[in-house]
Scaffold this motif. Structure first.
Motif, PDB file in Angstrom:
ATOM      1  N   HIS A  21       0.867  -1.185   0.000  1.00  0.00           N
ATOM      2  CA  HIS A  21       0.000   0.000   0.000  1.00  0.00           C
ATOM      3  C   HIS A  21       0.898   1.226   0.000  1.00  0.00           C
ATOM      4  N   ARG A  22       0.307   2.402  -0.130  1.00  0.00           N
ATOM      5  CA  ARG A  22       1.101   3.619  -0.265  1.00  0.00           C
ATOM      6  C   ARG A  22       0.612   4.691   0.697  1.00  0.00           C
ATOM      7  N   LEU A  23       1.471   5.640   0.956  1.00  0.00           N
ATOM      8  CA  LEU A  23       1.117   6.850   1.695  1.00  0.00           C
ATOM      9  C   LEU A  23       1.541   8.044   0.859  1.00  0.00           C
ATOM     10  N   ASP A  24       0.762   9.109   0.903  1.00  0.00           N
ATOM     11  CA  ASP A  24       1.138  10.329   0.195  1.00  0.00           C
ATOM     12  C   ASP A  24       2.495  10.821   0.687  1.00  0.00           C
ATOM     13  N   ARG A  25       3.212  11.488  -0.173  1.00  0.00           N
ATOM     14  CA  ARG A  25       4.555  11.952   0.165  1.00  0.00           C
ATOM     15  C   ARG A  25       4.625  12.776   1.455  1.00  0.00           C
ATOM     16  N   PRO A  26       3.706  13.726   1.698  1.00  0.00           N
ATOM     17  CA  PRO A  26       3.830  14.534   2.916  1.00  0.00           C
ATOM     18  C   PRO A  26       3.347  13.843   4.189  1.00  0.00           C
ATOM     19  N   VAL A  27       2.857  12.613   4.074  1.00  0.00           N
ATOM     20  CA  VAL A  27       2.304  11.882   5.220  1.00  0.00           C
ATOM     21  C   VAL A  27       3.386  11.011   5.848  1.00  0.00           C
ATOM     22  N   SER A  28       3.364  10.915   7.171  1.00  0.00           N
ATOM     23  CA  SER A  28       4.322  10.067   7.894  1.00  0.00           C
ATOM     24  C   SER A  28       3.621   8.815   8.398  1.00  0.00           C
ATOM     25  N   GLY A  29       4.431   7.878   8.899  1.00  0.00           N
ATOM     26  CA  GLY A  29       3.861   6.770   9.643  1.00  0.00           C
ATOM     27  C   GLY A  29       4.048   5.393   9.047  1.00  0.00           C
ATOM     28  N   MET A  30       3.263   4.479   9.582  1.00  0.00           N
ATOM     29  CA  MET A  30       3.438   3.059   9.367  1.00  0.00           C
ATOM     30  C   MET A  30       3.071   2.624   7.950  1.00  0.00           C
TER      31      MET A  30
ATOM     32  N   GLY B 219       1.336  26.187   3.815  1.00  0.00           N
ATOM     33  CA  GLY B 219       1.999  24.895   3.785  1.00  0.00           C
ATOM     34  C   GLY B 219       3.176  24.864   4.749  1.00  0.00           C
ATOM     35  N   SER B 220       3.744  23.680   4.910  1.00  0.00           N
ATOM     36  CA  SER B 220       4.905  23.491   5.777  1.00  0.00           C
ATOM     37  C   SER B 220       6.190  23.692   4.983  1.00  0.00           C
ATOM     38  N   LEU B 221       7.183  24.316   5.602  1.00  0.00           N
ATOM     39  CA  LEU B 221       8.479  24.476   4.943  1.00  0.00           C
ATOM     40  C   LEU B 221       9.132  23.128   4.683  1.00  0.00           C
ATOM     41  N   LYS B 222       8.758  22.126   5.498  1.00  0.00           N
ATOM     42  CA  LYS B 222       9.310  20.776   5.331  1.00  0.00           C
ATOM     43  C   LYS B 222       8.537  19.976   4.281  1.00  0.00           C
TER      44      LYS B 222
END
Length: 231
Positions: A62-71, A188-191
């Motif tokens: 499965h995938r997570l969007d680039r700006p998302v963190s986690g498992m 948005g976030s600078l990171k």
């Protein structure tokens, strides 16, 4: 940022599966940016760890969007990949996310049901209250876990797995995720990350047939870890 995977990034590993605590900003698979992907990093980690001269097998489940963190869970064998793909397809994997929002939802808990339409040119998903042509049904439940420093921590349990579903549905509700200016947050976030974290997956292990739950701790970035007191 060090673009390698080390033991500290691994949440779970056996002969069949490996779970990684993804950093916000990392891409899961190679895209047009050409940036090093999480898939490539995990392959390199396994190849080195087990001294595999021809490289290690790795399947993205499965995938997570680039700006998302986690498992995020990946397969170390083709058999476990096929079986986990079926579990995801049959909605037999329970996913939970944590999100930080600035605006308080109207209710302390609830269910969001929308029809989503993907705009592939703008790379954004739009939500509608009623069924629309070519739209996909999307459903999630949410609960406010607490309030801290004028922000609200939500636990999200998606029923469906649409592209940008959580981001889009929370934005449509009037509670955009902190940092997610694509879906209504003012900046948005600078990171280039957003405050959405893949907290856990619960499923029947594809080979051992045991109930398995894997949880990812919150990122340590000067903001997220403050919310540990609410968990």
């Amino acid at each position: 940022m060090d673009k390698r995977i080390s033991d500290k990034d691994i949440l779970y590993e056996d002969n069949h599966l490996i779970a990684i605590n993804k950093r916000g900003g990392d891409i899961v698979q190679v895209d047009v940016s050409g940036d090093l992907s999480l898939e490539e990093m995990v392959k390199a980690y396994l190849t080195k760890k087990y001294n595999k001269p021809n490289g290690a097998f790795l399947g993205v489940i499965h995938r997570l969007d680039r700006p998302v963190s986690g498992m995020i869970l990946m397969a170390k064998t083709s058999k476990s990949l096929d079986r986990m793909n079926k579990l995801f397809h049959d909605r037999k994997v329970q996913k939970t996310y944590l999100a930080i929002v600035k605006n308080r939802p109207l209710h302390s808990s609830g269910v969001l049901q929308n029809w989503l339409l993907r705009d592939r040119k703008k790379m954004i998903t739009k939500a509608y209250e009623r069924e629309i042509k070519n739209g996909s049904y999307a459903e999630l439940s949410y609960e406010i876990l607490g309030h801290l420093h004028d922000y609200y921590l939500l636990e999200i349990t998606p029923v469906t797995g649409r592209t940008h579903q959580i981001r889009c549905q929370l934005g449509f509700m009037g509670c955009p995720i902190v940092g997610d200016n694509k879906y209504g947050y003012p900046r948005g976030s600078l990171k280039r990350t957003i405050c959405l974290h893949s907290r856990s997956l619960t499923f029947e292990h594809p080979v051992k047939k045991e109930k398995t739950r894997i949880e990812a701790p919150l990122p340590i970035d000067g903001f997220w870890e403050r919310f540990n007191v609410l968990l």
